[in-house]
Design an enzyme around this catalytic site. Structure first.
Site, PDB file in Angstrom:
ATOM      1  N   TYR A 123       0.814  -1.209   0.000  1.00 31.76           N
ATOM      2  CA  TYR A 123       0.000   0.000   0.000  1.00 31.76           C
ATOM      3  C   TYR A 123       0.854   1.268   0.000  1.00 31.76           C
ATOM      4  CZ  TYR A 123      -3.873  -3.131   1.239  1.00 31.76           C
ATOM      5  OH  TYR A 123      -4.812  -4.135   1.256  1.00 31.76           O
ATOM      6  N   LYS A 175       4.778 -14.211   4.940  1.00 29.40           N
ATOM      7  CA  LYS A 175       4.879 -15.076   3.762  1.00 29.40           C
ATOM      8  C   LYS A 175       6.349 -15.178   3.347  1.00 29.40           C
ATOM      9  CE  LYS A 175       2.727 -17.540   0.607  1.00 29.40           C
ATOM     10  NZ  LYS A 175       1.962 -18.760   0.934  1.00 29.40           N
ATOM     11  N   ASP A 209      -1.183 -17.886   5.097  1.00 31.62           N
ATOM     12  CA  ASP A 209      -2.312 -18.716   4.660  1.00 31.62           C
ATOM     13  C   ASP A 209      -2.700 -19.726   5.738  1.00 31.62           C
ATOM     14  OD1 ASP A 209       0.296 -19.088   3.686  1.00 31.62           O
ATOM     15  OD2 ASP A 209      -0.283 -20.718   2.379  1.00 31.62           O
ATOM     16  N   ASP A 233      -5.007  -6.107   6.479  1.00 31.35           N
ATOM     17  CA  ASP A 233      -6.275  -5.616   5.944  1.00 31.35           C
ATOM     18  C   ASP A 233      -7.258  -6.786   5.820  1.00 31.35           C
ATOM     19  OD1 ASP A 233      -8.150  -4.024   4.782  1.00 31.35           O
ATOM     20  OD2 ASP A 233      -7.053  -3.671   2.919  1.00 31.35           O
TER      21      ASP A 233
END
Ligand code: NAD
Length: 337
Positions: A123, A175, A209, A233
């Protein structure tokens, strides 16, 4: 001495839930001077801008704001007001607690907090198209920017939050298995910082995940979750879903020089003016603000009164299955303070 807080009633249902929230907070006896300022569509009409300078100046001086939802004008070229406020005051930490209040939902007894980095990652706004041949949009790139400075301050915030709120564990969701540089940096700094908190705060890291799956299968294993901007988010709406949706979800945007507290939901134009908006999410944001101000007694009393009102199903608004109004709900909470 009374502390001054900037109060932005906002748009749509904002003014009515703000009034209800202020009434409940004042009923605790806490001494706050409210500096009412406009933003959003309300300000567009009076000041010709959705974020008047005097509103920004008020937040700058008071360093604390309670904000109703703002309608972002669509298609007028105005940037998102919420993003603008975040940038203006460098509100790097987005704090979203999720705690079961309404009994009988999918999960009972959920009590966790998500801390999302609010300024970096995907972002950062570094995006462009790549033209190939005659196609000007043959490809697109969005750059994920992660800085040591940005990672250190959000992780420090998460660990310190855990210590000061009596939380036992921090989970860093990442990740790093795929994004070895950006997420690897996040993870490495987290592992290093965790050593400073050994014996006080347990630390674990999990791939994002797997975190999402475990949040659904066994949310009780989590306490404080810290993660980068986009993962945060997504996970923050997921955890709101675990406790019954956005109607009871508060949020705080916190920086070094200012903190803005708000409900997660928007201005609900479909029910604006009907007097039936649920004030609980903004009130819970007010509770977070009181905790931030070290007014723990008032914060605890409001939370207990709100929970009792919901459990006894007294004067609840229609979204909670009642037939009450914004004002009757607030009155029922005040009676229990
Ligand atoms: P919304 O959250 O306003 O409404 C979604 C649904 O939830 C609607 O059916 C609404 O009636 C209901 N709802 C929301 N809050 C409620 C409450 N307190 N009590 C009872 N029901 C409630 O989302 P939207 O309709 O997508 O957005 C409307 C406007 O709000 C848009 O202009 C959007 O940009 C803005 N918005 C602002 C913020 C903010 O200021 N933080 C956040 C989200 C959306």
């Amino acid at each position: 001495m009374a502390q001054t807080v900037t109060l932005i009633p906002g748009d749509g249902i904002g003014p009515s839930i703000t009034d209800a929230t202020v009434r409940v907070i004042e009923a605790t006896g806490v001494s706050i001077d409210w500096d009412r300022r406009e933003a959003g569509m309300a300000a567009l009409q009076t000041h010709n801008t959705p974020i008047p300078d005097e509103t920004l100046e008020s937040i700058r001086v008071n360093r604390l704001a309670l904000k109703g939802p703002l309608t972002t004008p669509v298609g007028t070229g105005f940037r998102s007001i919420n993003v603008a406020l975040r940038k203006e005051f460098d509100l790097y930490s987005n704090v979203r607690p999720a705690r079961t209040i309404v009994p009988g939902g999918r999960y009972e007894g959920i009590d966790l907090v998500l801390i999302r980095e609010n300024t970096e990652g995907l972002y950062s706004g570094v995006e462009h198209y790549v033209g190939i041949g005659t196609d000007p949009r043959a490809a697109a790139e969005s750059v994920m920017i992660v800085t040591r400075f940005g990672v250190e301050r959000i992780l420090r915030y998460a660990f310190e939050y855990a210590v000061s709120h009596g939380r036992k564990k921090v989970t860093l969701a990442h990740k790093a298995n795929i994004l070895k540089y950006t997420q690897g940096l996040f993870l490495d700094i987290g592992r290093e910082m965790a050593k400073e908190y050994e014996g006080r705060v347990e630390f674990e890291d999990r791939i994002i995940d797997a975190t999402a799956m475990l949040l659904v299968m066994d949310p009780y294993r989590f306490d404080v979750i810290v993660t980068e901007n986009m993962f945060g988010d997504i996970l923050s709406d997921q955890i709101a879903g675990l406790v019954g949706g956005l109607g009871l979800a508060p949020g705080a945007n916190i920086g070094k020089d200012a903190a803005i507290f708000e409900a997660v939901h928007g201005s609900a134009p479909d029910i604006a003016g009907k007097g039936i908006a649920n004030p609980a999410a903004l009130l819970l944001a007010g509770v977070m603000m009181l905790q931030h101000m070290d007014e723990h007694d008032a914060a605890g009393r409001i939370r207990a009164a709100l929970e009792a009102t919901i459990h006894e199903r007294d004067s609840l608004t229609p979204d909670l299955g009642g037939s009450g109004s914004t004002d009757s709900f607030a009155d029922a909470i005040i009676r229990r303070l």
